[in-house]
Design an enzyme around this catalytic site. Structure first.
Site, short mmCIF file in Angstrom:
data_model
loop_
_atom_site.label_atom_id
_atom_site.label_comp_id
_atom_site.label_asym_id
_atom_site.label_seq_id
_atom_site.Cartn_x
_atom_site.Cartn_y
_atom_site.Cartn_z
CG ASN A 105 -1.80 1.20 1.35
OD1 ASN A 105 -2.39 1.60 0.34
ND2 ASN A 105 -1.92 1.78 2.54
CG HIS A 107 -0.19 5.82 5.09
ND1 HIS A 107 -1.56 5.77 5.27
CD2 HIS A 107 0.30 6.62 6.07
CE1 HIS A 107 -1.87 6.51 6.33
NE2 HIS A 107 -0.76 7.03 6.83
CB SER A 134 5.32 4.90 4.21
OG SER A 134 5.78 5.92 5.08
CG ASP A 143 -2.43 2.93 7.29
OD1 ASP A 143 -2.53 2.36 6.18
OD2 ASP A 143 -3.17 3.87 7.63
C1 GRF Z 1 -3.05 8.88 -1.81
O1 GRF Z 1 -2.70 9.99 -1.07
C2 GRF Z 1 -2.55 7.63 -1.12
O2 GRF Z 1 -1.37 7.82 -0.41
C3 GRF Z 1 -3.67 7.32 -0.16
O3 GRF Z 1 -4.84 7.67 -0.84
C4 GRF Z 1 -4.56 8.65 -1.83
C5 GRF Z 1 -5.03 8.08 -3.13
O4 GRF Z 1 -4.95 8.98 -4.19
N1 GRF Z 1 -3.60 5.95 0.28
P1 GRF Z 1 -5.11 8.47 -5.68
O5 GRF Z 1 -6.48 7.79 -5.78
O6 GRF Z 1 -3.99 7.52 -5.97
O7 GRF Z 1 -5.05 9.70 -6.53
#
Ligand code: GRF
Length: 186
Positions: A105, A107, A134, A143
């Site tokens: 993932n 984050h 991260s 997370d």
């Molecule tokens: C990103 O900030 C990611 O880190 C978080 O959710 C957001 C997703 O944005 N997990 P996108 O859909 O990739 O534009």
């Protein structure tokens, strides 16, 4: 046969990280995109590029049933690695156990700081001078899996949550494809 280089990207919304993963794919291939939200904006972009897309509204069914349907799609495309990219549904402990070590993932914070939501507001309120993003392994705890890559960005004195989000997002788009390539090639 599952192949770690065959990646499914799971999204719930705009999909900018999905797009970065597809556009910068190197050493892996995004063989399908899946979503719990049939309205997710990123799905249209993937469909336009003829990437197989599966989506089903997760609110209309049980988590067990939704994950079972997802798994049959993952099997069908011989997926070996799952990349979450703005996927807003918590996967069940059974699912994360079955895919242990094979789900990552992105984050928007320097974990272990600021798990969960609202990371940019929290970084500004804490007067952090550095934030970032991260890439981590996904486990049953939100997370909390091992961090496999991070990128830092400065927090500027006049930053709002929105301006910091944009700077971190740009860093996400550079970090995630690179981290995924390293992860599948390890
Ligand atoms: C990103 O900030 C990611 O880190 C978080 O959710 C957001 C997703 O944005 N997990 P996108 O859909 O990739 O534009």
């Amino acid at each position: 046969m599952r192949d770690g280089r065959r990646v499914a990207v799971l999204i719930s919304g705009r999909g900018s990280n999905m797009r970065a993963l597809i556009e910068q794919a190197n050493g892996y291939e995004v063989v399908m995109v899946a979503s719990n939200n049939p309205e997710a904006a990123g799905l249209a972009w993937a469909r336009d590029r003829s990437i197989p897309v599966w989506s089903k509204d997760s609110r209309a069914m049980s988590k067990v049933d939704w994950e079972a349907e997802l798994e049959s799609q993952l099997d069908r495309h011989s997926v070996g690695t799952i990349a979450l990219a703005g996927f807003m549904r918590i996967l069940s402990p059974e699912f994360t156990a079955r895919w242990s070590g094979r789900i990552v993932n992105i984050h928007p914070s320097l974990l272990p700081k600021y798990r969960g939501l609202d990371t940019h507001r929290r970084a500004i309120e804490a007067k952090d001078v550095v934030s970032g993003c991260s890439v981590h392994l996904v486990t049953a705890e939100l997370d909390a899996g091992d961090v496999i890559a991070q990128a830092e960005v400065p927090v500027l004195a006049d930053d709002t949550a929105d301006s910091l989000e944009q700077r971190v997002l740009d860093a996400e788009h550079r970090l995630y494809p690179r981290a995924l390539a390293e992860f599948v090639g390890r």
